[in-house]
Design a protein around this motif. Sequence first.
Motif: not given
Length: 119
Positions: A14-32
């Motif tokens: 999910i971080v790399s984008g290989d698996v899709p997800a409904t992203i709510v927020r992103e930072t340099e160090t985190t993904v929600a």
Amino acid sequence: MAGEPQADCLFCKIVSGDVPATIVRETETTVAFRDINPQAPCHVLVIPRAHYPDAASLAAGAPEVAADVLREAGEVAAGEQVDGQGYRLVFNTGAGAGQTVFHAHAHVLAGRGLAWPPG
Ligand code: 5GP
Ligand code: ZN
């Protein structure tokens, strides 16, 4: 090496984008992103981009990123407008406690009555 992406890890994908997800927020160090099987009207997962198997190993290996995850959980709650009513942060740790994905993640849960003690 600690923190490096793991080829067989769903949340690294999910971080790399290989698996899709409904992203709510992103930072340099985190993904929600929204949980695929929500257990409450608001159910968002906050993960570090770096791979650590659980919250405690994240805190030990990258304490500043562990703090980022907690801060982002609060930002998610504010963004979802559930901070006023209250929300729960859960870090299932170990299969016996219900952990199924071994990449550290905070569950942000809100929008319904949340029983205490939890099941
Ligand atoms: P755990 O049980 O490890 O604490 O939490 C893992 C969470 O990941 C579960 O709530 C599960 O529904 C969620 N999950 C599993 N696979 C996927 C997926 O492919 N996409 C998303 N968005 N969530 C997932
Ligand atoms: Zn991972």
